[in-house]
Design a protein around this motif. Structure first.
Motif, PDB file in Angstrom:
ATOM      1  N   THR A  20       0.842  -1.198   0.000  1.00  8.85           N
ATOM      2  CA  THR A  20       0.000   0.000   0.000  1.00  8.85           C
ATOM      3  C   THR A  20       0.875   1.246   0.000  1.00  8.85           C
ATOM      4  O   THR A  20       2.073   1.186   0.305  1.00  8.85           O
TER       5      THR A  20
ATOM      6  N   LEU B 185       0.731   3.394   2.125  1.00  8.85           N
ATOM      7  CA  LEU B 185       1.053   3.682   3.514  1.00  8.85           C
ATOM      8  C   LEU B 185       2.495   3.309   3.836  1.00  8.85           C
ATOM      9  O   LEU B 185       3.114   3.904   4.723  1.00  8.85           O
TER      10      LEU B 185
ATOM     11  N   GLU C 246       5.136   6.134   3.805  1.00  8.02           N
ATOM     12  CA  GLU C 246       5.037   7.233   4.767  1.00  8.02           C
ATOM     13  C   GLU C 246       6.299   7.367   5.617  1.00  8.02           C
ATOM     14  O   GLU C 246       6.900   6.364   6.016  1.00  8.02           O
TER      15      GLU C 246
ATOM     16  N   ARG D 152       4.194  13.270   6.561  1.00  4.75           N
ATOM     17  CA  ARG D 152       3.000  12.442   6.422  1.00  4.75           C
ATOM     18  C   ARG D 152       2.101  12.974   5.305  1.00  4.75           C
ATOM     19  O   ARG D 152       1.838  14.176   5.221  1.00  4.75           O
ATOM     20  N   LYS D 153       1.629  12.063   4.455  1.00  6.92           N
ATOM     21  CA  LYS D 153       0.716  12.412   3.376  1.00  6.92           C
ATOM     22  C   LYS D 153      -0.584  11.621   3.473  1.00  6.92           C
ATOM     23  O   LYS D 153      -1.666  12.175   3.379  1.00  6.92           O
ATOM     24  N   ARG D 154      -0.473  10.303   3.627  1.00 10.73           N
ATOM     25  CA  ARG D 154      -1.649   9.447   3.693  1.00 10.73           C
ATOM     26  C   ARG D 154      -1.721   8.783   5.065  1.00 10.73           C
ATOM     27  O   ARG D 154      -0.725   8.616   5.756  1.00 10.73           O
ATOM     28  N   GLY D 155      -2.930   8.407   5.424  1.00  6.43           N
ATOM     29  CA  GLY D 155      -3.118   7.664   6.657  1.00  6.43           C
ATOM     30  C   GLY D 155      -3.002   8.475   7.917  1.00  6.43           C
ATOM     31  O   GLY D 155      -2.685   7.933   8.972  1.00  6.43           O
ATOM     32  N   THR D 156      -3.294   9.773   7.835  1.00  2.00           N
ATOM     33  CA  THR D 156      -3.212  10.596   9.046  1.00  2.00           C
ATOM     34  C   THR D 156      -4.510  10.558   9.859  1.00  2.00           C
ATOM     35  O   THR D 156      -4.606  11.177  10.911  1.00  2.00           O
TER      36      THR D 156
ATOM     37  N   ASP E  81      -8.689   7.370   6.625  1.00  2.00           N
ATOM     38  CA  ASP E  81      -7.821   7.325   5.452  1.00  2.00           C
ATOM     39  C   ASP E  81      -6.897   6.111   5.478  1.00  2.00           C
ATOM     40  O   ASP E  81      -6.529   5.592   4.416  1.00  2.00           O
TER      41      ASP E  81
ATOM     42  N   SER F 150      -9.047   3.456   4.033  1.00  2.00           N
ATOM     43  CA  SER F 150      -9.216   3.662   2.600  1.00  2.00           C
ATOM     44  C   SER F 150      -7.967   3.259   1.822  1.00  2.00           C
ATOM     45  O   SER F 150      -8.044   2.528   0.825  1.00  2.00           O
ATOM     46  N   ALA F 151      -6.788   3.720   2.294  1.00  2.00           N
ATOM     47  CA  ALA F 151      -5.531   3.408   1.605  1.00  2.00           C
ATOM     48  C   ALA F 151      -5.223   1.925   1.670  1.00  2.00           C
ATOM     49  O   ALA F 151      -4.734   1.326   0.699  1.00  2.00           O
TER      50      ALA F 151
ATOM     51  N   GLU G 144      -7.445   0.173  -0.840  1.00  2.00           N
ATOM     52  CA  GLU G 144      -6.963   0.400  -2.205  1.00  2.00           C
ATOM     53  C   GLU G 144      -5.804  -0.534  -2.536  1.00  2.00           C
ATOM     54  O   GLU G 144      -5.756  -1.131  -3.617  1.00  2.00           O
TER      55      GLU G 144
END
Length: 340
Positions: free
Chosen positions: A302, A304, A307, A312-316, A320, A323-324, A327
């Motif tokens: 993923t 994630l 990270e 941090r961009k995703r999964g904060t 999310d 969701s990530a 995906e």
């Protein structure tokens, strides 16, 4: 004022940095060898007034204590590096204490202790573990290296650090700053045997990281089915404490998932050796072997897994992360089906 002692830290990750800042604020000189590490690591060291040394030999020669705080998969490698450097060092006049504070099983801790005993018996080995978040100041005072390191108006939130083994820092002789180091880190000596400190750490990690993995699966599956809001609603009504914990643990996990793969395998070893449960270190063996696979999926399948703690961009958020994760797993499923 002269430093109380010199402490080498391997490595300067999130936990290592927190402990380094705590020690510097209490008048210890902190050194490290970060040769080959990322620019982020070098930048962290420069910013925090940590002296960087060019080799393990120079680290061993300069340090009174070495704290090993590395991913569990690297614990034995780092210990081997230090024994090699110690045997190559010249003019070491004071005892060197090595505190293994990694998330490893009692079996691995005993293997590392045996390595020191056979290869560098002059090194005093201490088994340990870190339970909780990295040290951080709780007052509004400036704990930066430029402030007065002996200031008493800075209070710190600290993790628990149980230690075990025959060597006690609070009664050590011949090495400067031993009592002060034990007090600053709030070391809790729980046994004269090697293993109990690592076992305590592994038992605690079983609760927190096992819980996080269960949450990850539950929320990802609910997200894929389109019922995540309803699951969160039910959790808020019937288990608000668990949901509150999940909202902390789950978003904090992605940058650490790669480390936790081996840690979960160490937990499996601990529960097999010390608890008598079935399982071991093999892929997928036992409950925690399966949980290792969950974190491997996060790290390798993923976004994630990309990270970084500093960026941090995703999964904060919990939502999310779910969701990530969904995906990534759906993408993996499509690739498998297309390859048939």
């Amino acid at each position: 004022m002269a430093p109380l002692a010199t402490v080498g830290i391997l490595s300067i990750g999130e936990m290592g940095m927190g402990i380094a800042k705590l020690l510097i604020a209490h008048n210890f000189h902190v050194v490290t060898n970060i040769e080959g590490r990322s620019e982020d690591t070098h930048a962290r060291a420069r910013k925090s007034n940590i002296e960087t040394l060019p080799t393990d030999i120079s680290l061993v020669e300069k340090a009174d204590y070495i704290l090993s705080i590395v991913p569990p998969r690297d614990a034995l490698t780092i210990a081997t590096r230090i024994t090699t450097a110690f045997n190559a060092a010249q003019g070491k006049q004071t005892p060197l204490y090595y505190l293994d504070l990694n998330a490893v099983s009692p079996r691995t801790a005993r293997e590392i202790a045996a390595l020191f005993q056979s290869s560098a018996p002059a090194i005093r080995f201490i088994d340990g573990g870190i339970i909780g978040l990295p040290p951080s100041p709780t007052s509004s005072s400036d704990p930066s290296p430029s402030s007065n390191p002996s200031s008493t108006n800075i209070t710190w939130r600290q993790p628990s650090i149980p230690v075990s083994g025959p060597h006690r820092l609070n009664s050590a002789a011949g090495t400067p700053g031993a009592l002060e180091l034990a007090q600053t880190l709030k070391l809790n000596h729980i046994s004269d045997e090697i293993g109990p400190a690592s076992g305590l750490k592994c038992s605690f990690s079983s609760l927190t990281k096992g819980f996080t993995a269960l949450c990850l699966q539950a929320f990802t599956t609910a997200s894929n089915m389109g019922v995540l809001p309803l699951l969160l609603q039910e959790a808020e009504m019937r288990a608000p404490g668990l949901l509150k914990a999940a909202r902390v643990y789950v978003p904090d996990m992605p940058p650490k998932a790669y480390r936790w793969v081996r840690e979960m395998q160490e937990l499996a070893i601990t529960h097999a050796d010390e608890g008598g449960f079935e399982g071991g270190a093999g892929p997928g063996e036992g409950v925690f072997g399966q949980i290792a696979n969950v974190y491997r999926s996060v790290a390798e399948e993923t976004v994630l897994g990309e990270e970084k703690t500093e960026r941090r961009k995703r999964g904060t958020s919990l939502e999310d992360v779910a969701s990530a994760m969904g995906e990534g797993l759906q993408s993996k499923r499509r690739k498998v089906e297309e390859g048939r």
